[in-house]
Design an enzyme around this catalytic site. Structure first.
Site, PDB file in Angstrom:
ATOM      1  N   LYS A  45       0.844  -1.203   0.000  1.00 19.21           N
ATOM      2  CA  LYS A  45       0.000   0.000   0.000  1.00 19.21           C
ATOM      3  C   LYS A  45       0.874   1.246   0.000  1.00 19.21           C
ATOM      4  CE  LYS A  45      -4.145  -1.693   2.298  1.00 19.21           C
ATOM      5  NZ  LYS A  45      -4.401  -2.101   3.662  1.00 19.21           N
ATOM      6  N   LYS A 205     -13.419 -21.683   7.261  1.00 22.34           N
ATOM      7  CA  LYS A 205     -12.481 -22.813   7.173  1.00 22.34           C
ATOM      8  C   LYS A 205     -13.239 -24.134   7.084  1.00 22.34           C
ATOM      9  CE  LYS A 205      -9.005 -20.145   9.659  1.00 22.34           C
ATOM     10  NZ  LYS A 205      -8.630 -19.716  11.022  1.00 22.34           N
TER      11      LYS A 205
END
Lengths: 431, 431
Positions: A45, A205
């Site tokens: 970033k 998950k």
């Protein structure tokens, strides 16, 4: 191949770990794949941010096209997080014939099927071992290690934050809010812990594990989810008295080709292999028709453990490049999705009630269970908690989810039942 | 490929399991590899023996050449056991370009390097997942799952018979001989249990694990071995008092590129993940520089669990056949073997002595340790066991094997030391 060039999306905790492992273990990696690995570009970033590792500044870029459009980059490793924008990047990478390794469970739980399809069409690899249970090679164990078996049950402690909190609550008799604060200070819980403590992270998950384990496309929406925020010290203590440990358990079960997937606080029998998994550790317990019980234990998160899984995936990509077989390992789900209904989901239940301390109340309550043919495994007789109120703890034998919920509705209607303090699923060890 | 033809050497417990899994899971296997699997020939000792499964009698043969010389047979699965003759068969199979899957730890521990070399020369696969820890996909986890990491320690409970015996001795306070008899009656120990109880079986598995984990050719002769036959109930009980569980532990450790490999009875801290592995179960605990602690748990033996590992290996062979990349996964050891000397092997030790109940004896003994700069972690003060004899239990801090053995020699020379009852390695949890 002279050199394998990597484009890395993201340079946070896990990204830095990936760079470190590729540097530190270059010898071992070269021995296995026969050529060096180079991290060519890293998307960040900000170019000026301080980093925990030494990086040549010319490797950093803020323009993703420096990676996606660079024809020399063979493999894109995604550790930036996020869903929609990230998905677009990875679709572009795959369409530009770059292999992809990702640690992004959110992305894989939501868009896994589309990404795998795109990878397969482009004869590219797409691996995501690090997306579930950090350093534990669990996806590989399910897909390759148990490839010959029919998996019947996957139970997972797949969120380190909640396991840390429940372990501390259990050991120190501390309250949820207090332990959450400690976990945040130690870096085991985020400033906004919602996704962990509400069970969403674990649910993503479990969707990935169930999809691979049952070869059936299980979406996040198919997972019934309950978090740990309402667990009290009392429940944990009663559990202990009865021989149970409180854990946030992801459960994926297959019977008669129908599947149930859930994440919920569960009282596990102390002798269950998952009961002794402490602190921030993860473990996945897998039962197969032929193999019986197995369990895989290790760190569920952290920079280097997660990076280990990512670089191990990278090794497979590179071996596949050497052998010219990328994209071959992608197998589409074999079976159409069939989910169990609530009347087909069976388990034992723990129930804690506050009732009027009057004659006949106990009989009134237990007769509701008898009507549904549900008997009890354990009953705790408890002292009066306050004037005219008694506490009752019941552990049922197997009951369907629907029957149990019907009973809860009827209990709430009884005048003698003042409060339903808590209910939990109970799991015994199969040993 | 229209069909994959298998030649099976042996039809005992595991062989029958292989036939059963290939039949029962034909659909799942076909989905993964794209063509059916047929067991074409099975080598047996006697054609007339009763079998636990239905087998077409025309599939059985007593002539190994019906398999080795049949050009239609693609893969040989070896579950007959034995070493020298079996090695010849498998060399012939590989030289005839047949892939090999074996469950034979003795063979792989002794002739693994030669067989792998022959496989590589013939561009054939040779897999042996079932040779270590039955149904647990541990070799795959070490080779592929942790391929990017540097493994520093492998600790294994890799023999189900001895773990069953020690679990029962510990739970029931029973004597070794008594529990061995029970294990034999239950089928958990063989009529001649030597190979299990003397630690040889575990040593073979540790040689295989260390070779793969450290990428170094570790032979059976490199493994220092001690069995469980002299463990007494007293030692187990003293261990318990001090917070330890007695286990037969295979230990492979790497430091500064030097390696130690041993199998010996060990007092494990109760909080160690291996301490709760009960009965006939196996588990392998693996530490990596980056990943930290991981553990893989499951059934170490048995017809179907072992067959699961064999058929999972078979799936890899078949995928490799489809992709034309057989033999590519064989990687020769990267490092020359460097074994630690006794003065480089460090651990804590448990020591139980019978000494004269006289003033000054304790000082005399402890001063021997002080001379070697070894201090104590725990000391048990014990009542006099018989007239004029006191019992002392000591747990040391880290000491080299050589120093400890030097001290034992000197203790034996002391007039005040009547008997060295027992010594064990002690392992703490790294948690």
């Amino acid at each position: 191949m002279n050199v394998i060039s990597i484009g890395l999306l993201g340079l946070g905790t896990v990204g830095s770990g990936v760079v470190k492992i590729i540097e530190d273990h270059q010898d071992k990696l070269m021995h296995q794949v026969g050529c060096p690995i180079k991290v060519k570009k890293i998307l960040v970033k900000s170019l000026d941010k301080e980093r925990p590792i030494d990086i040549d500044p010319s490797v950093l870029t803020t323009d993703v096209n420096d990676i996606l459009l660079d024809s020399e980059i063979d493999v894109v490793i995604e550790v930036m997080g996020g869903v929609e924008k990230t998905k677009d990047y990875l679709l572009q990478a795959l369409n530009n014939r770059k292999h992809v390794v990702t640690a992004n469970k959110d992305l894989m739980a939501i868009h896994g099927a589309e990404l795998l399809q795109t990878a397969s069409e482009n004869e590219c690899d797409l691996f995501f071992e690090a997306s579930v249970a950090g350093g534990i090679p669990i996806l590989r164990s399910i897909v390759d290690g148990l490839s010959s078996d029919k998996i019947t049950k996957i139970m997972g402690i797949v969120n380190g934050t909640t396991n840390f909190i429940l372990t501390k609550m259990s050991k120190n008799g501390a309250a949820y809010e207090e332990v959450l604060k400690e976990a945040q200070e130690l870096g085991f819980a985020e400033a906004d812990p919602t996704s962990d403590v509400e069970g969403l992270d674990a649910a993503r998950k479990m969707a990935i594990l169930a999809t691979l384990g049952f070869s059936m496309e299980i979406d996040l929406d198919d997972v019934s989810v309950q978090g740990i925020t309402s667990i009290t010290e009392e429940d944990i203590q009663y559990g202990k008295q009865l021989g149970y440990t409180m854990k946030l358990i992801g459960m994926a079960k297959q019977e008669d080709d129908k599947v149930e997937v859930s994440v919920q606080p569960t009282l596990l029998s102390d002798s269950h292999p998952l009961a002794s998994v402490q602190n921030e550790y993860n473990a996945v317990y897998v039962c197969g028709e032929a193999v019986g019980e197995t369990m895989f234990y290790g760190p569920g998160a952290g920079s280097l453990p997660t990076a280990t899984s990512i670089v191990s995936d990278l090794v497979v990509v590179m071996k596949n490049m050497r052998d010219g077989v990328n994209g071959k390992s992608i197998v589409s789900p074999q079976y159409p999705k069939k989910l169990k209904q609530d009347n087909e989901i069976f388990s034992k239940y723990f129930l804690r009630l506050h009732v009027s301390d009057e004659t006949g109340v106990f009989a009134e309550i237990t007769s509701l269970f008898a009507e549904h043919n549900i008997s009890f495994e354990k009953i705790l007789q408890l002292p009066i908690v306050k004037r005219e109120t008694a506490e009752i703890v019941l552990v049922t034998h197997h009951a369907s989810k629907q029957d149990f919920e019907d009973i809860l509705v009827r209990l709430r209607d009884l005048k003698s039942v003042k409060d339903i303090k808590s209910t939990y699923r109970v799991e015994r060890s199969s040993n």
